[in-house]
Design an enzyme around this catalytic site. Structure first.
Site, mmCIF file in Angstrom:
data_model
loop_
_atom_site.group_PDB
_atom_site.id
_atom_site.type_symbol
_atom_site.label_atom_id
_atom_site.label_comp_id
_atom_site.label_asym_id
_atom_site.label_seq_id
_atom_site.Cartn_x
_atom_site.Cartn_y
_atom_site.Cartn_z
ATOM 1 N N SER A 159 -40.687 133.656 -32.024
ATOM 2 C CA SER A 159 -40.608 132.568 -30.897
ATOM 3 C C SER A 159 -39.297 131.685 -31.184
ATOM 4 O O SER A 159 -38.784 130.998 -30.162
ATOM 5 C CB SER A 159 -41.845 131.754 -31.089
ATOM 6 O OG SER A 159 -41.500 130.747 -32.104
ATOM 7 N N LYS A 210 -40.640 125.061 -34.418
ATOM 8 C CA LYS A 210 -40.222 124.613 -32.948
ATOM 9 C C LYS A 210 -39.183 123.864 -32.854
ATOM 10 O O LYS A 210 -38.689 123.028 -34.040
ATOM 11 C CB LYS A 210 -41.407 124.141 -32.154
ATOM 12 C CG LYS A 210 -42.482 125.166 -31.923
ATOM 13 C CD LYS A 210 -42.076 126.339 -30.973
ATOM 14 C CE LYS A 210 -43.440 127.449 -30.750
ATOM 15 N NZ LYS A 210 -43.560 127.938 -31.820
#
Lengths: 189, 189
Positions: free
Chosen positions: A111, A148
């Site tokens: 991701s 993230k």
DNA sequence: ATTGACAGTGAACAGATGTTCACTGTATAT
DNA sequence: ATATACAGTGAACATCTGTTCACTGTCAAT
């Protein structure tokens, strides 16, 4: 005994013992039967800037582990000219200039692939740093860890993946910041 | 004096001096007026596995710089459970387990972006290693440096970029391999 | 052949270093 | 109150360590 050979032997010793040898140990290392031979050899290494004497006259590995930095290499089209400007980078100092307690994580998943962080990469996390917009963070959202981009807009935190196939996370219940990613280390085998 | 504080002070000392302090220096460092107080404190650190005594009874930083490795973090969807299996990674050993002479290069350009190597990344090059198919190499083609995937098919070398926007290079005149990329290091500021 | 620079030997020594021992104060538990 | 463990003090000492000095052999230049 050539200086280069001496340097390599000192490196090897340091890598195992994490300290420089005494003059007596050097004699063994270099194959001398007199401490004084080592003493003179070291004097040259000091003059060459490889080693130095610290505050109390103790021997320090000034540039013993400085890896030569040969310059910038263009990863696009080949580089017109490769100027060999010889910086030296001390890996130890380069990566270890952090005061507080840091820790490693191993990344799995894709991701953060657009941020050039991929499967198996080791990331170094600094838990003492407060994240700014755009920092990459290790976060605990609803009791689960994730890596993230961090953004705070209008007081609300968004955790943005660097991969269009994954959704932005808007933490509902709980959000704890594990820390800010300060470094990525990848090793090929 | 708490053990944690002592460890931090030892780390700081080591970072500057690149060696462990003597017991006398420790007394100054820890604020003792007796060497023996340091001696006893160190005994505990040895028992705790932080330090150790080497061959000749010298103090070594066994795990002083071992950064805790908290486990694997999933960079996709948040990870169901984050098992904190406490490996410790010694950065120094992790990156420095190379015998020969290695060197750094700083990457510019985006031709290796699909291999997760981007602008500003530092790559460590091992010039002593012979490249295998699929290795990333620093190569000198027609007197110009470049970073590419290395492939040898039917005796002909191909240098393949990790970016579709760039062409595969088929070295005509000269090809010299600067070395195999063994590590990538990125640091955020 | 002579000189001088250099690499290494061997011995000597003052000071630093690791370690041990006996002791003191202080907090905590019984 | 008493005992006990613990953190730190202060001194002592054998050993190790860095440094110096005088000496030997060897190679290259003159």
């Amino acid at each position: 005994m050539k200086l280069d050979d001496a340097i390599k032997k000192l490196r090897r010793f340091y890598r195992f013992e994490k300290r420089l040898p005494t003059y007596e140990e050097m004699s063994e290392l270099f194959g001398f039967s007199s401490k004084n031979a080592s003493f003179k050899l070291i004097a040259k290494l000091i003059e060459a800037g490889i080693l130095e004497k610290g505050d109390k006259g103790k021997l320090l590995p000034k540039n013993l582990f400085a890896i030569p930095h040969l310059g910038t290499i263009k990863a696009g089209y080949p580089m017109p000219a490769f100027e060999a400007h010889h910086d030296n980078i001390d890996l130890f100092r380069y990566l270890y200039d952090v005061q507080g307690d840091i820790y490693f994580l191993t990344v799995s998943g894709d991701s953060m692939i657009d941020a050039l962080i991929g499967e198996g990469d080791k990331i170094i996390v600094d838990p003492s740093r407060t994240p700014k917009n755009g920092d990459i963070v290790a976060a605990i959202v609803d009791n689960e860890w994730t890596v993230k981009y961090y953004y705070k807009r209008n007081g609300a935190v968004e955790l943005v993946p660097a991969n269009k196939n994954y959704p932005v996370i808007y933490p509902r219940e709980s959000l704890e910041i594990g820390g800010v990613i300060i470094s990525v280390i990848r090793k090929y085998h």
